[in-house]
Design a protein around this motif. Sequence first.
Motif, PDB file in Angstrom:
ATOM      1  N   THR A   1      14.619   0.081  -2.161  1.00  0.00           N
ATOM      2  CA  THR A   1      13.793   1.278  -2.265  1.00  0.00           C
ATOM      3  C   THR A   1      12.745   1.095  -3.366  1.00  0.00           C
ATOM      4  O   THR A   1      12.847   0.189  -4.192  1.00  0.00           O
ATOM      5  CB  THR A   1      14.645   2.514  -2.614  1.00  0.00           C
ATOM      6  OG1 THR A   1      15.263   2.304  -3.897  1.00  0.00           O
ATOM      7  CG2 THR A   1      15.706   2.773  -1.579  1.00  0.00           C
ATOM      8  N   GLY A   2      11.753   1.974  -3.361  1.00  0.00           N
ATOM      9  CA  GLY A   2      10.811   2.007  -4.463  1.00  0.00           C
ATOM     10  C   GLY A   2      11.534   2.344  -5.759  1.00  0.00           C
ATOM     11  O   GLY A   2      12.364   3.263  -5.784  1.00  0.00           O
ATOM     12  N   THR A   3      11.251   1.595  -6.806  1.00  0.00           N
ATOM     13  CA  THR A   3      11.972   1.769  -8.060  1.00  0.00           C
ATOM     14  C   THR A   3      10.999   1.653  -9.233  1.00  0.00           C
ATOM     15  O   THR A   3      10.156   0.751  -9.239  1.00  0.00           O
ATOM     16  CB  THR A   3      13.068   0.686  -8.214  1.00  0.00           C
ATOM     17  OG1 THR A   3      13.915   0.716  -7.071  1.00  0.00           O
ATOM     18  CG2 THR A   3      13.882   0.899  -9.475  1.00  0.00           C
ATOM     19  N   ILE A   4      11.117   2.551 -10.203  1.00  0.00           N
ATOM     20  CA  ILE A   4      10.288   2.492 -11.409  1.00  0.00           C
ATOM     21  C   ILE A   4      11.200   2.309 -12.609  1.00  0.00           C
ATOM     22  O   ILE A   4      12.156   3.073 -12.805  1.00  0.00           O
ATOM     23  CB  ILE A   4       9.443   3.766 -11.579  1.00  0.00           C
ATOM     24  CG1 ILE A   4       8.557   3.983 -10.351  1.00  0.00           C
ATOM     25  CG2 ILE A   4       8.570   3.668 -12.835  1.00  0.00           C
ATOM     26  CD1 ILE A   4       7.741   5.260 -10.397  1.00  0.00           C
TER      27      ILE A   4
ATOM     28  N   LEU B   1       8.830  -1.448  -8.387  1.00  0.00           N
ATOM     29  CA  LEU B   1       9.183  -2.227  -7.206  1.00  0.00           C
ATOM     30  C   LEU B   1       8.640  -1.488  -5.987  1.00  0.00           C
ATOM     31  O   LEU B   1       9.028  -0.341  -5.718  1.00  0.00           O
ATOM     32  CB  LEU B   1      10.699  -2.394  -7.102  1.00  0.00           C
ATOM     33  CG  LEU B   1      11.319  -3.534  -7.934  1.00  0.00           C
ATOM     34  CD1 LEU B   1      11.112  -3.308  -9.425  1.00  0.00           C
ATOM     35  CD2 LEU B   1      12.801  -3.702  -7.619  1.00  0.00           C
ATOM     36  N   PRO B   2       7.712  -2.104  -5.228  1.00  0.00           N
ATOM     37  CA  PRO B   2       6.999  -1.374  -4.166  1.00  0.00           C
ATOM     38  C   PRO B   2       7.728  -1.308  -2.833  1.00  0.00           C
ATOM     39  O   PRO B   2       7.109  -1.101  -1.792  1.00  0.00           O
ATOM     40  CB  PRO B   2       5.710  -2.197  -4.024  1.00  0.00           C
ATOM     41  CG  PRO B   2       6.145  -3.596  -4.315  1.00  0.00           C
ATOM     42  CD  PRO B   2       7.219  -3.482  -5.366  1.00  0.00           C
ATOM     43  N   HIS B   3       9.047  -1.441  -2.856  1.00  0.00           N
ATOM     44  CA  HIS B   3       9.816  -1.543  -1.612  1.00  0.00           C
ATOM     45  C   HIS B   3      10.148  -0.168  -1.040  1.00  0.00           C
ATOM     46  O   HIS B   3      11.322   0.166  -0.843  1.00  0.00           O
ATOM     47  CB  HIS B   3      11.082  -2.355  -1.864  1.00  0.00           C
ATOM     48  CG  HIS B   3      10.818  -3.669  -2.518  1.00  0.00           C
ATOM     49  ND1 HIS B   3      11.470  -4.092  -3.654  1.00  0.00           N
ATOM     50  CD2 HIS B   3       9.935  -4.651  -2.215  1.00  0.00           C
ATOM     51  CE1 HIS B   3      11.011  -5.279  -4.009  1.00  0.00           C
ATOM     52  NE2 HIS B   3      10.089  -5.643  -3.154  1.00  0.00           N
ATOM     53  N   PHE B   4       9.115   0.608  -0.750  1.00  0.00           N
ATOM     54  CA  PHE B   4       9.306   1.982  -0.275  1.00  0.00           C
ATOM     55  C   PHE B   4       9.966   2.024   1.098  1.00  0.00           C
ATOM     56  O   PHE B   4      10.566   3.029   1.465  1.00  0.00           O
ATOM     57  CB  PHE B   4       7.966   2.712  -0.241  1.00  0.00           C
ATOM     58  CG  PHE B   4       7.522   3.225  -1.588  1.00  0.00           C
ATOM     59  CD1 PHE B   4       7.210   4.559  -1.767  1.00  0.00           C
ATOM     60  CD2 PHE B   4       7.426   2.375  -2.685  1.00  0.00           C
ATOM     61  CE1 PHE B   4       6.807   5.045  -3.012  1.00  0.00           C
ATOM     62  CE2 PHE B   4       7.029   2.838  -3.924  1.00  0.00           C
ATOM     63  CZ  PHE B   4       6.720   4.181  -4.101  1.00  0.00           C
TER      64      PHE B   4
ATOM     65  N   GLY C   1       0.789  -1.227   0.000  1.00  0.00           N
ATOM     66  CA  GLY C   1       0.000   0.000   0.000  1.00  0.00           C
ATOM     67  C   GLY C   1       0.818   1.273   0.000  1.00  0.00           C
ATOM     68  O   GLY C   1       0.310   2.343  -0.370  1.00  0.00           O
ATOM     69  N   PHE C   2       2.103   1.173   0.395  1.00  0.00           N
ATOM     70  CA  PHE C   2       2.959   2.358   0.332  1.00  0.00           C
ATOM     71  C   PHE C   2       3.000   2.916  -1.087  1.00  0.00           C
ATOM     72  O   PHE C   2       2.957   4.135  -1.297  1.00  0.00           O
ATOM     73  CB  PHE C   2       4.387   2.007   0.775  1.00  0.00           C
ATOM     74  CG  PHE C   2       4.540   1.742   2.237  1.00  0.00           C
ATOM     75  CD1 PHE C   2       4.647   2.782   3.155  1.00  0.00           C
ATOM     76  CD2 PHE C   2       4.582   0.443   2.705  1.00  0.00           C
ATOM     77  CE1 PHE C   2       4.798   2.532   4.500  1.00  0.00           C
ATOM     78  CE2 PHE C   2       4.731   0.176   4.056  1.00  0.00           C
ATOM     79  CZ  PHE C   2       4.836   1.221   4.953  1.00  0.00           C
ATOM     80  N   ALA C   3       3.076   2.028  -2.072  1.00  0.00           N
ATOM     81  CA  ALA C   3       3.201   2.459  -3.462  1.00  0.00           C
ATOM     82  C   ALA C   3       1.922   3.123  -3.960  1.00  0.00           C
ATOM     83  O   ALA C   3       1.961   4.176  -4.603  1.00  0.00           O
ATOM     84  CB  ALA C   3       3.568   1.272  -4.350  1.00  0.00           C
ATOM     85  N   THR C   4       0.772   2.533  -3.662  1.00  0.00           N
ATOM     86  CA  THR C   4      -0.483   3.132  -4.113  1.00  0.00           C
ATOM     87  C   THR C   4      -0.758   4.445  -3.379  1.00  0.00           C
ATOM     88  O   THR C   4      -1.247   5.406  -3.984  1.00  0.00           O
ATOM     89  CB  THR C   4      -1.653   2.152  -3.911  1.00  0.00           C
ATOM     90  OG1 THR C   4      -1.633   1.648  -2.567  1.00  0.00           O
ATOM     91  CG2 THR C   4      -1.555   0.980  -4.872  1.00  0.00           C
TER      92      THR C   4
END
Length: 504
Positions: free
Chosen positions: A360-363, A344-347, A301-304
Amino acid sequence: MSLLGIDLGTSNCKCVAFSEEGQMLAQASVSYTPYSSRPDWMEIDAEVLWDAFVKTVRTVTAWLENDPVNGMAVSTQGETIIPVDTNGEPICPALMNADNRAKSQIGKLEQRLGRRRIYDITGLPLDTTFAAGKIMWLKENCPDIYKRTYKFLSCEDFILMRLGFGAYSSKCLCCRMLLMDLKKRTWSREMLDAAGIDASKLSEPVPSGTLVGKLKPDIARQLGLKEGVGVATAGHDQCCSILGSGVTENNIVSDAAGTYEGLSLLTARADTSDFAFKSSINTYCYLFDGQFVSLAFFPSGFATNWMMHLLRYGSTSESKEELFARLDSEVEKLGSQPTGLFVLPHFVGSCTPEYDRRATGTIVGLTPRTKPVVLYKAIYESIAYEFAAMTKLLSHIGDYEEVRISGGGSKSDFTLRLRASLSDKKICRSFSADAVCQGAAMLAGIAVGTYKDAKDAVNQCIRTSEYFLPEEHVRMAYRASEEIYHQIYRAMAPVREQWPRIVK
């Protein structure tokens, strides 16, 4: 009569009132945002949590004139610790589950006991997430705070103390501190000695569904309730979600899709096997004696939430709910092919199985033509890749065919169809989207005598909902993209190795 279930989460407090038959009567929620004053720190003022709790309960009870509350219980996210004095007043900000400051302390625990021994005792991988390292950090870096602390509380115990009861904590929530002997269901002397933590500074572990007392007049008035409402222990949100989803046996996996997404399988014994250890499966006590949980989880949910804030920045023309609804309708027009975009949703770092706090979050794959709806779908594609990986891990622990999902991540049909196809599992959307609150309310009902036991509560409250079945053409369409997703994570390893030096 009605029952209150409260879910005090990482970024939101929600209170839901249910009838004794499990029907939702009223609900309210309050959001809050933890803050980071230094790298690796994640804190929140505990009064923010208390205020959110009070506000949601008062809002809900205002709608219950014809359904007076008979019992209530609070389920909370785990790992967060709140140092308090003898009056239950916070001494310093709460150290949140995502707080990552205790790296040195975790290293000391590894030197003293070793990762494998710690896993044998606690069922948890050695990590900064859990409360033991945080308490060690306070003792070493803020000795005055440690000395003044009467109790190091989880969020549940904190609320119970503020309600006028003692420092009681559900055993399943105590396990999230990395200080419990999960097989004996008591505080581990070996872990306490290794961490240098005084057992008297911890709450008393009790079973979930324990009646700790009844509300006194002054507290009841503050909450908009009548005197004498029974208050019970609930426990870790993942465990409450299992019960609230109607899962009582070990042939169905429960998935609580929130800020973190956790897939839980009930087991008759504590699985601390080599496979579970190497896969960083979280094994810990369930709500009731005689059952354990094997949990695989990841940040989702961090990513959304990040995307919603990004798209709504500076604008009040569209609510968060309206934005979700619009994007859901637009996603359907994109078809069943992968977007070619990877998020990558690893915030806050990765969880099972790597437990890499440097992630970390990665696009990857952005172009000038990338529209918000494509980014939205790509986030859920990546969550589906993670979901499928978790289901494969749990298949090594036990046999199951169905995953019962609840929470905010369960509301969009397209995400459930995708998860079903990539995991090759039957997905059932839980009868209650708020399964954590439902489970907490059911535990309150057990404590005050509304239900005889868990199975009776499930029989009275839970009904099946809609199912989503795997689709072979979708699975085949995503096969290559799923592998690329995992390749990206592996390819980022050299960057993660350098990341601490870069931020310094």
